[in-house]
Scaffold this motif. Sequence first.
Motif, PDB file in Angstrom:
ATOM      1  N   ASN A  47      29.553 -74.708  71.254  1.00  0.00           N
ATOM      2  CA  ASN A  47      28.533 -74.826  70.214  1.00  0.00           C
ATOM      3  C   ASN A  47      28.883 -75.800  69.088  1.00  0.00           C
ATOM      4  O   ASN A  47      28.014 -76.183  68.336  1.00  0.00           O
ATOM      5  CB  ASN A  47      28.240 -73.453  69.606  1.00  0.00           C
ATOM      6  CG  ASN A  47      27.397 -72.616  70.515  1.00  0.00           C
ATOM      7  OD1 ASN A  47      26.353 -73.057  70.970  1.00  0.00           O
ATOM      8  ND2 ASN A  47      27.846 -71.405  70.804  1.00  0.00           N
ATOM      9  N   TYR A  85      29.807 -71.352  77.410  1.00  0.00           N
ATOM     10  CA  TYR A  85      28.514 -70.980  76.831  1.00  0.00           C
ATOM     11  C   TYR A  85      28.225 -71.852  75.627  1.00  0.00           C
ATOM     12  O   TYR A  85      29.102 -72.512  75.080  1.00  0.00           O
ATOM     13  CB  TYR A  85      28.483 -69.488  76.448  1.00  0.00           C
ATOM     14  CG  TYR A  85      29.307 -69.134  75.227  1.00  0.00           C
ATOM     15  CD1 TYR A  85      28.752 -69.164  73.953  1.00  0.00           C
ATOM     16  CD2 TYR A  85      30.641 -68.767  75.343  1.00  0.00           C
ATOM     17  CE1 TYR A  85      29.500 -68.836  72.834  1.00  0.00           C
ATOM     18  CE2 TYR A  85      31.395 -68.437  74.231  1.00  0.00           C
ATOM     19  CZ  TYR A  85      30.823 -68.468  72.974  1.00  0.00           C
ATOM     20  OH  TYR A  85      31.566 -68.153  71.864  1.00  0.00           O
ATOM     21  N   ASN A  88      22.005 -70.749  73.570  1.00  0.00           N
ATOM     22  CA  ASN A  88      20.965 -69.913  74.168  1.00  0.00           C
ATOM     23  C   ASN A  88      20.599 -70.500  75.532  1.00  0.00           C
ATOM     24  O   ASN A  88      21.149 -71.528  75.919  1.00  0.00           O
ATOM     25  CB  ASN A  88      19.748 -69.853  73.232  1.00  0.00           C
ATOM     26  CG  ASN A  88      19.243 -71.229  72.879  1.00  0.00           C
ATOM     27  OD1 ASN A  88      18.918 -72.033  73.741  1.00  0.00           O
ATOM     28  ND2 ASN A  88      19.181 -71.533  71.588  1.00  0.00           N
ATOM     29  N   CYS A  91      19.939 -74.262  75.713  1.00  0.00           N
ATOM     30  CA  CYS A  91      21.024 -75.148  75.278  1.00  0.00           C
ATOM     31  C   CYS A  91      21.794 -75.674  76.490  1.00  0.00           C
ATOM     32  O   CYS A  91      22.146 -74.916  77.378  1.00  0.00           O
ATOM     33  CB  CYS A  91      21.956 -74.377  74.339  1.00  0.00           C
ATOM     34  SG  CYS A  91      23.370 -75.330  73.778  1.00  0.00           S
ATOM     35  N   ALA A 114      22.888 -66.744  78.222  1.00  0.00           N
ATOM     36  CA  ALA A 114      22.315 -66.103  77.031  1.00  0.00           C
ATOM     37  C   ALA A 114      22.880 -66.714  75.758  1.00  0.00           C
ATOM     38  O   ALA A 114      22.240 -66.690  74.708  1.00  0.00           O
ATOM     39  CB  ALA A 114      22.575 -64.605  77.052  1.00  0.00           C
ATOM     40  N   GLY A 115      24.071 -67.276  75.854  1.00  0.00           N
ATOM     41  CA  GLY A 115      24.694 -67.941  74.718  1.00  0.00           C
ATOM     42  C   GLY A 115      25.062 -66.989  73.594  1.00  0.00           C
ATOM     43  O   GLY A 115      24.926 -65.770  73.703  1.00  0.00           O
ATOM     44  N   ASP A 117      23.519 -66.649  70.846  1.00  0.00           N
ATOM     45  CA  ASP A 117      22.316 -65.981  70.330  1.00  0.00           C
ATOM     46  C   ASP A 117      22.079 -64.669  71.069  1.00  0.00           C
ATOM     47  O   ASP A 117      21.806 -63.632  70.463  1.00  0.00           O
ATOM     48  CB  ASP A 117      21.085 -66.875  70.455  1.00  0.00           C
ATOM     49  CG  ASP A 117      21.132 -68.076  69.524  1.00  0.00           C
ATOM     50  OD1 ASP A 117      22.021 -68.147  68.652  1.00  0.00           O
ATOM     51  OD2 ASP A 117      20.268 -68.968  69.692  1.00  0.00           O
ATOM     52  N   GLY A 118      22.184 -64.700  72.394  1.00  0.00           N
ATOM     53  CA  GLY A 118      21.998 -63.496  73.196  1.00  0.00           C
ATOM     54  C   GLY A 118      23.091 -62.477  72.959  1.00  0.00           C
ATOM     55  O   GLY A 118      22.846 -61.270  72.938  1.00  0.00           O
TER      56      GLY A 118
END
Length: 130
Positions: A47, A85, A88, A91, A114-115, A117-118
């Motif tokens: 990220n 990851y 989301n 991404c 899901a990243g 955020d998930g």
Amino acid sequence: MKKLFALLLTAFVAVSVQAHPDEFTNISITDVNKLAETKAAVIIDANGPGSYQAGHVPTALDFNTIKDNFAASLPKDKNALIIAYCGNPQCGAYLRAAKAAQKLGYTNIKHMSAGIDGWKAAGLKTETAK
């Protein structure tokens, strides 16, 4: 002519449903959580430094920090589980880490689509950078 068209259409559909070469198998948040708890996988956060510092999956490595000497951060076993990851499901930043591991010869690379955020939406704890 109709048979030829049907054959071509069938071939096109068969090719289009194959996995895209830039995609990696998805792994669930639940499975990643278990692997993080047992430290049974290398988890890589793609990220960026701001997001990583704000909160990441426990035990995850910051790809931005380790990318210049990536091989040194990964296990010698090329079959080791590597999970990448990003933010989301929309991404694609995780691909940088996943492809870098693949280029180094790692064969068991998964994507937590899901990243972060998930992860957070599921109410799971995050770590912050120190």
